[in-house]
Scaffold this motif. Structure first.
Motif, short mmCIF file in Angstrom:
data_model
loop_
_atom_site.label_atom_id
_atom_site.label_comp_id
_atom_site.label_asym_id
_atom_site.label_seq_id
_atom_site.Cartn_x
_atom_site.Cartn_y
_atom_site.Cartn_z
N THR A 180 0.51 -3.18 2.33
CA THR A 180 0.05 -1.82 2.67
C THR A 180 1.17 -1.00 3.31
O THR A 180 1.24 0.21 3.11
N HIS A 182 -3.49 6.50 2.30
CA HIS A 182 -4.68 6.34 1.45
C HIS A 182 -4.44 5.36 0.30
O HIS A 182 -5.39 4.97 -0.38
N ALA A 193 -3.88 2.44 0.73
CA ALA A 193 -4.49 1.18 1.18
C ALA A 193 -5.87 0.96 0.59
O ALA A 193 -6.33 -0.18 0.48
N PHE A 194 -6.55 2.06 0.23
CA PHE A 194 -7.91 1.92 -0.32
C PHE A 194 -7.94 0.94 -1.48
O PHE A 194 -8.88 0.15 -1.61
N VAL A 221 -4.74 -2.20 7.67
CA VAL A 221 -5.07 -0.79 7.92
C VAL A 221 -4.08 -0.19 8.92
O VAL A 221 -3.59 0.93 8.72
N SER A 229 -0.78 0.50 7.26
CA SER A 229 -0.82 1.68 6.38
C SER A 229 -0.75 2.98 7.18
O SER A 229 -0.33 4.02 6.65
N THR A 252 -9.82 4.81 5.94
CA THR A 252 -9.37 3.47 5.55
C THR A 252 -9.98 2.40 6.44
O THR A 252 -10.27 1.29 5.97
#
Length: 432
Positions: free
Chosen positions: A95, A106, A108-109, A134, A137, A385
């Motif tokens: 990430t 984003h 990371a989604f 998270v 990211s 996220t």
């Protein structure tokens, strides 16, 4: 001044309650109140920041339509499945570098579901890799060569003798090492998955499923779009280095760095459309495009509101905070930490507070070292996220406690930011 500060905080709170793009709406409303009811002159709108976000997101959305994002996710999945036992350390690496490349967290989604599944397959508590993934990211935004926060901050630092390249040389290694420290801490968070009573209960009810890996055929257009985007980023970094005062190979550039980023990213998007044969109508409906345009409005409203207040009371702020920050420079990191918790944007926090910090005499080294603290978007468990990570973990291990702040992202996040600030002072002292 105190009443106006209350107005600023009130509208930030209202925006946070509205969620998403609402903080941008509330920021604009706050500007109306300050200017029309208190007679304050409107502050400066961070036009370059907004336009950089828009142009970068346009290129990313084009890459997504071409299938490039799907290919990157497949590469990430292959990497994670080859090293499943070390998922807590390898997930933030994925990430982090995806955000570093794209300039937006984003990305990371698309990898969070993979992280959750690989963790479950190995019997690893998913909250451990998901939480630090998270965080990575988010903090990687302060190291990305094309993120609005980095580009804007570099513009503030250049008159002080710190180039864009120097900023990246400090931020990239410090934030990455900090993520690894955060991963080490996250690896000990919570009980083992098999011992978690909520996991056991959900398993007994048949609510937990293991999904098989689904590798789809990668098209040549998908790969080409990623190559085009990677070349565009390389061109941005090289050009920004060549025109910097420290290198000075191009002494009178016809286009400055900010405008060059916009032009290069739009050119990359055009190249993808032409060579990958994309439908431009699909670009504007891509998920990344919608989230990026939402970020533009958020930065517009909240950064404008912050600059309106700060510009009107800069002398008072200097008198009150100048000596304090010079005596206790680490206080800047704490200020940025709590501000980003409310502003929900690294770019908005940077544009709202960094000019004021440098104006009151904060040392450039202190500002650079504290920069990572604008990434405390995890404190309130409402960031997209973060919520996605909670939703994608069907084991129930990644859950928000009843006291709101007792969630699995808090400790790894605080450790990561604190480590980055400390490392920032060490690396900055050597590089700057």
């Amino acid at each position: 001044m105190l009443l106006q500060l209350f107005i600023v905080l009130l509208f930030i709170y209202i925006g946070a309650r509205m969620g998403g793009i609402g903080i941008g709406f509330a920021g604009g409303a706050g500007v109306v109140v300050l200017t029309m009811f208190f007679g304050v002159d409107a502050g400066t709108i961070p036009i370059d920041v907004i336009l950089i976000i828009a142009s970068v997101i346009t290129a990313i959305a084009s890459m997504q339509v071409a299938g490039g994002m799907d290919w990157l996710v497949q590469l990430a999945e292959q990497f994670l499945r080859k090293n499943p036992k070390r998922i807590t350390f390898y997930a933030p690496i994925v990430t982090y570098f995806m955000t570093l490349l794209a300039g937006t967290g984003h990305t990371a989604f698309s990898t969070l579901p993979v992280i959750a599944e690989v963790a479950k397959e190995q019997g690893v508590r998913p909250s451990r890799p998901l939480s630090i993934a998270v965080i990575a990211s988010q903090i990687a935004i302060t190291a990305s060569p094309i993120s609005a926060a980095v580009v804007y901050f570099a513009g503030l630092l250049e008159p002080l003798g710190i180039s864009y390249l120097h900023l990246l040389l400090v931020c990239i290694p410090t934030t990455f090492l900090a993520c690894m420290i955060g991963a080490f801490v996250a690896n000990f968070m919570g009980c083992e998955l098999k011992d978690d009573p909520i996991y056991q209960e959900r398993m007994a009810k048949g609510l937990i499923q293991l999904k098989k890996s689904t590798q789809t055929q990668v098209t040549s257009a998908a790969k080409l779009s990623v190559y085009i985007f990677a070349v565009a980023i390389a061109v941005v970094v090289v050009y920004a280095t060549l025109i910097s005062d420290s290198i000075g190979l191009i002494t009178h550039p016809h286009i400055d760095r900010n405008h060059a980023i916009m032009a290069i990213m739009l050119t990359a998007a055009a190249a993808m459309v032409i060579f990958c044969k994309l439908d431009t109508n699909k670009v504007t409906t891509a998920a990344t495009f919608r989230s990026g345009m939402s970020a533009c409005i958020c930065v517009l409203g909240v950064a404008w509101l912050g600059d309106t207040f700060v510009s009107a009371h800069l002398n008072e702020i200097k008198h009150f905070a100048g000596d304090l920050l010079q005596q206790y420079p680490w206080m800047l990191a704490i200020t940025l930490f709590f501000a980003s918790m409310l502003l929900y944007s690294q770019g908005a926090t940077t544009t709202a507070l960094m000019p004021a910090a440098l104006a009151i005499g904060v040392a450039p080294l202190t500002a650079v070292a504290s920069f990572a603290a604008v990434s405390a978007l995890f404190v309130l468990p409402t960031y997209p996220t973060l919520l996605a990570a909670v939703e994608m973990d069907d084991t129930g291990s990644t859950r928000i406690g009843k006291w709101v702040f007792n969630h699995p992202f808090m400790i790894p996040g605080v450790v990561t930011i604190a480590s980055s600030v400390i490392l920032g002072f060490l690396f900055g002292g050597l590089i700057l």
